[in-house]
Scaffold this motif. Structure first.
Motif, mmCIF file in Angstrom:
data_model
loop_
_atom_site.group_PDB
_atom_site.id
_atom_site.type_symbol
_atom_site.label_atom_id
_atom_site.label_comp_id
_atom_site.label_asym_id
_atom_site.label_seq_id
_atom_site.Cartn_x
_atom_site.Cartn_y
_atom_site.Cartn_z
ATOM 1 N N PRO A 1 0.902 -1.362 0.026
ATOM 2 C CA PRO A 1 0.041 -0.087 0.042
ATOM 3 C C PRO A 1 0.867 1.147 0.123
ATOM 4 C CG PRO A 1 -0.794 -1.563 1.674
ATOM 5 C CD PRO A 1 0.688 -2.120 1.256
ATOM 6 N N PHE A 2 0.587 2.058 -0.737
ATOM 7 C CA PHE A 2 1.194 3.375 -0.964
ATOM 8 C C PHE A 2 0.599 4.722 -0.318
ATOM 9 C CE2 PHE A 2 2.617 7.425 -3.184
ATOM 10 C CZ PHE A 2 4.119 7.223 -2.854
ATOM 11 N N LEU A 3 -0.561 4.812 -0.128
ATOM 12 C CA LEU A 3 -1.260 6.076 0.979
ATOM 13 C C LEU A 3 -2.476 5.200 1.219
ATOM 14 C CD1 LEU A 3 -1.091 9.232 -1.523
ATOM 15 C CD2 LEU A 3 0.310 8.546 0.765
ATOM 16 N N SER A 4 -2.690 5.352 2.664
ATOM 17 C CA SER A 4 -4.035 4.751 3.202
ATOM 18 C C SER A 4 -5.402 5.488 2.798
ATOM 19 C CB SER A 4 -3.895 4.895 4.609
ATOM 20 O OG SER A 4 -3.513 6.346 5.200
ATOM 21 N N ALA A 5 -5.233 6.801 2.274
ATOM 22 C CA ALA A 5 -6.309 7.349 1.757
ATOM 23 C C ALA A 5 -6.876 6.863 0.731
ATOM 24 C CB ALA A 5 -6.192 8.832 1.723
ATOM 25 N N THR B 1 5.385 -0.481 -5.755
ATOM 26 C CA THR B 1 6.068 -1.716 -6.116
ATOM 27 C C THR B 1 7.407 -1.411 -6.240
ATOM 28 O OG1 THR B 1 6.079 -3.422 -7.714
ATOM 29 C CG2 THR B 1 5.592 -1.292 -8.590
ATOM 30 N N ALA B 2 8.331 -2.618 -5.711
ATOM 31 C CA ALA B 2 9.737 -2.528 -6.108
ATOM 32 C C ALA B 2 9.915 -3.674 -7.020
ATOM 33 C CB ALA B 2 10.513 -2.728 -4.607
ATOM 34 N N PHE B 3 10.573 -3.885 -7.947
ATOM 35 C CA PHE B 3 10.904 -5.000 -8.770
ATOM 36 C C PHE B 3 12.390 -5.154 -9.181
ATOM 37 C CE2 PHE B 3 9.636 -1.257 -11.409
ATOM 38 C CZ PHE B 3 10.750 -1.311 -12.446
ATOM 39 N N PHE B 4 12.524 -6.479 -9.476
ATOM 40 C CA PHE B 4 13.902 -6.754 -10.014
ATOM 41 C C PHE B 4 13.502 -7.564 -11.429
ATOM 42 C CE2 PHE B 4 17.286 -10.164 -10.271
ATOM 43 C CZ PHE B 4 18.411 -9.416 -10.610
ATOM 44 N N ASP B 5 14.184 -7.322 -12.493
ATOM 45 C CA ASP B 5 14.086 -8.228 -13.639
ATOM 46 C C ASP B 5 15.553 -8.635 -14.172
ATOM 47 O OD1 ASP B 5 11.488 -7.065 -13.556
ATOM 48 O OD2 ASP B 5 11.687 -5.795 -15.137
ATOM 49 N N THR B 6 15.165 -10.002 -14.510
ATOM 50 C CA THR B 6 16.765 -10.457 -15.230
ATOM 51 C C THR B 6 16.388 -11.274 -16.137
ATOM 52 O OG1 THR B 6 18.660 -11.386 -14.657
ATOM 53 C CG2 THR B 6 16.640 -12.030 -13.436
ATOM 54 N N GLY B 7 17.482 -11.297 -17.119
ATOM 55 C CA GLY B 7 17.280 -12.238 -18.364
ATOM 56 C C GLY B 7 17.868 -11.842 -19.501
ATOM 57 N N ASN B 8 17.600 -12.579 -20.833
ATOM 58 C CA ASN B 8 17.983 -12.100 -21.897
ATOM 59 C C ASN B 8 17.468 -12.801 -23.127
ATOM 60 O OD1 ASN B 8 19.935 -10.588 -23.464
ATOM 61 N ND2 ASN B 8 21.849 -10.982 -22.666
ATOM 62 N N GLN C 1 21.154 -9.768 -18.341
ATOM 63 C CA GLN C 1 21.001 -8.440 -17.958
ATOM 64 C C GLN C 1 20.091 -8.302 -16.853
ATOM 65 O OE1 GLN C 1 22.877 -5.938 -19.799
ATOM 66 N NE2 GLN C 1 23.867 -7.962 -20.735
ATOM 67 N N ASN C 2 20.519 -7.356 -16.015
ATOM 68 C CA ASN C 2 19.586 -7.043 -14.852
ATOM 69 C C ASN C 2 18.944 -5.570 -14.818
ATOM 70 O OD1 ASN C 2 20.535 -9.648 -13.768
ATOM 71 N ND2 ASN C 2 22.301 -8.411 -13.240
ATOM 72 N N ALA C 3 18.000 -5.320 -14.066
ATOM 73 C CA ALA C 3 17.288 -4.220 -13.827
ATOM 74 C C ALA C 3 16.448 -4.328 -12.673
ATOM 75 C CB ALA C 3 16.360 -3.805 -14.997
ATOM 76 N N VAL C 4 16.479 -2.992 -12.010
ATOM 77 C CA VAL C 4 15.768 -2.844 -10.475
ATOM 78 C C VAL C 4 15.054 -1.651 -10.953
ATOM 79 C CG1 VAL C 4 17.576 -3.956 -9.198
ATOM 80 C CG2 VAL C 4 17.823 -1.767 -9.542
ATOM 81 N N GLY C 5 13.766 -1.374 -9.952
ATOM 82 C CA GLY C 5 13.157 -0.162 -10.356
ATOM 83 C C GLY C 5 12.009 -0.038 -9.107
ATOM 84 N N LEU C 6 11.332 0.876 -9.325
ATOM 85 C CA LEU C 6 10.116 1.047 -8.441
ATOM 86 C C LEU C 6 8.968 1.752 -9.127
ATOM 87 C CD1 LEU C 6 12.268 3.489 -5.775
ATOM 88 C CD2 LEU C 6 11.378 1.036 -5.579
ATOM 89 N N GLY C 7 7.837 1.667 -8.515
ATOM 90 C CA GLY C 7 6.814 1.917 -9.586
ATOM 91 C C GLY C 7 5.375 2.304 -8.510
ATOM 92 N N LEU C 8 4.225 2.949 -9.237
ATOM 93 C CA LEU C 8 3.289 3.110 -8.567
ATOM 94 C C LEU C 8 2.230 2.266 -9.293
ATOM 95 C CD1 LEU C 8 3.144 7.052 -7.929
ATOM 96 C CD2 LEU C 8 3.280 5.144 -6.045
ATOM 97 N N ARG C 9 1.152 1.829 -8.840
ATOM 98 C CA ARG C 9 0.024 1.160 -9.502
ATOM 99 C C ARG C 9 -1.303 1.443 -8.713
ATOM 100 N NH1 ARG C 9 2.225 -5.041 -10.507
ATOM 101 N NH2 ARG C 9 4.195 -4.313 -11.738
ATOM 102 N N ILE D 1 -3.219 0.346 -13.614
ATOM 103 C CA ILE D 1 -2.470 1.480 -14.355
ATOM 104 C C ILE D 1 -1.194 1.750 -13.669
ATOM 105 C CG2 ILE D 1 -2.321 3.831 -14.918
ATOM 106 C CD1 ILE D 1 -5.756 3.846 -14.925
ATOM 107 N N ARG D 2 0.049 1.342 -14.552
ATOM 108 C CA ARG D 2 1.287 1.314 -14.013
ATOM 109 C C ARG D 2 2.249 2.748 -14.418
ATOM 110 N NH1 ARG D 2 4.213 -3.581 -15.659
ATOM 111 N NH2 ARG D 2 3.407 -3.106 -17.638
ATOM 112 N N ILE D 3 2.949 3.015 -13.480
ATOM 113 C CA ILE D 3 3.941 4.115 -13.748
ATOM 114 C C ILE D 3 5.350 3.388 -13.018
ATOM 115 C CG2 ILE D 3 4.980 6.392 -13.452
ATOM 116 C CD1 ILE D 3 1.912 7.083 -13.312
ATOM 117 N N GLU D 4 6.313 3.126 -13.854
ATOM 118 C CA GLU D 4 7.269 2.451 -13.378
ATOM 119 C C GLU D 4 8.821 3.082 -13.922
ATOM 120 O OE1 GLU D 4 5.381 -1.921 -12.797
ATOM 121 O OE2 GLU D 4 6.594 -1.425 -14.559
ATOM 122 N N LEU D 5 9.697 3.205 -13.203
ATOM 123 C CA LEU D 5 11.014 3.569 -13.769
ATOM 124 C C LEU D 5 12.111 2.550 -13.239
ATOM 125 C CD1 LEU D 5 12.889 5.895 -14.500
ATOM 126 C CD2 LEU D 5 13.086 6.698 -11.927
ATOM 127 N N ALA D 6 12.811 2.114 -14.109
ATOM 128 C CA ALA D 6 13.781 1.095 -14.130
ATOM 129 C C ALA D 6 15.390 1.681 -13.983
ATOM 130 C CB ALA D 6 13.608 -0.277 -14.854
#
Length: 250
Positions: free
Chosen positions: A196-200, A207-214, A228-236, A244-249
């Protein structure tokens, strides 16, 4: 289907698509039959027989014997799929798993150009840590052999596969243009922690994520050392039709 107790459907389509490395026009027709294995466990077998004709309208990589621009490529294929869905919600799952696996054989019947075999498997698992926190993992594996044109190869990259690159840009590149050429093998892992991001706002989550592969041009090149590896944060924001997702990796 011919008095057999199978749910049967007939599909026909005309489509155009523009990708980073190519664009195409495609027309096809397909007949399929669904056989439930276990209604209690949501397990099904899907068999399809189809014909496609694809014309590359643009090609932004070096041409090969298979990838000739404007070359009409015909495919006759049969595919067998296994689907097992045990998620609590198909759009916003919090627990359960989903498995799909397909084996496709494109055979040069009636002198068509297709001649390859490929398989693709996807597995997702969702584990609730608390009533509002979920850990999930997704695994994808694609393997192919034979004469696979660019529109039949595996691609990855972008918001729905590997978030560390732009769309289609994971894997081998054309030495002249630098554009992705796809491959005969793909392996990807995605791991996510949702909270949960905001209780209101009860439907807003972080979200926090980790992607790996090729992606590899040949199956024998598959190696964990080349991941190859990627980490990131986002809002859903959860809606009845999915988040609806907004993510930065990185």
């Amino acid at each position: 289907l011919f008095s057999f107790p199978l749910s049967t459907y007939l599909n026909g389509w005309i489509e155009q698509e523009e990708r980073i490395s190519f664009s195409y026009d495609r027309r096809g027709i397909q007949i399929g039959a669904i056989k439930p294995i276990s209604k209690m466990n949501n397990m099904d077998l899907l068999t399809t027989l189809g014909y496609e004709r694809t014309k590359l309208t643009e090609l932004y990589i070096s041409e090969s014997g298979v990838d000739r621009r404007f070359f009409p490529y015909s495919k006759i294929s049969i595919a067998e799929s296994f689907i097992w869905d045990k998620r609590d919600d198909p759009f916003n799952p919090k627990k359960g798993f989903f498995l799909s696996s397909v084996l496709e054989w494109a055979y040069p019947l009636f002198n068509v150009e297709s001649n390859f075999v490929k398989t693709f498997t996807k597995y997702q698992h969702y584990m609730p840590l608390t009533p509002n926190m979920t850990f999930s993992g997704t695994f994808r594996l694609g393997l192919g052999t034979g004469r696979m044109p660019i529109h039949e190869r595996f691609f990855a990259g972008g918001s729905n596969s590997f978030r560390g690159t732009r769309f289609d840009e994971l894997g081998p590149k054309d030495p002249q243009s630098g554009n992705p050429v796809g491959g005969a093998a793909l392996m990807l892992f995605n791991f996510e922690f949702t909270f949960p991001f905001l209780s209101a706002f009860k439907d807003l989550y972080g979200t926090a994520f980790f992607d790996t592969g090729n992606v590899w041009d040949r199956r024998k090149k598959v190696s964990l050392s080349s991941f190859q590896n990627a980490v990131g944060l986002g809002l859903r924001y959860r809606t009845p039709l999915g988040p609806i997702r907004i993510e930065l990796a990185w």
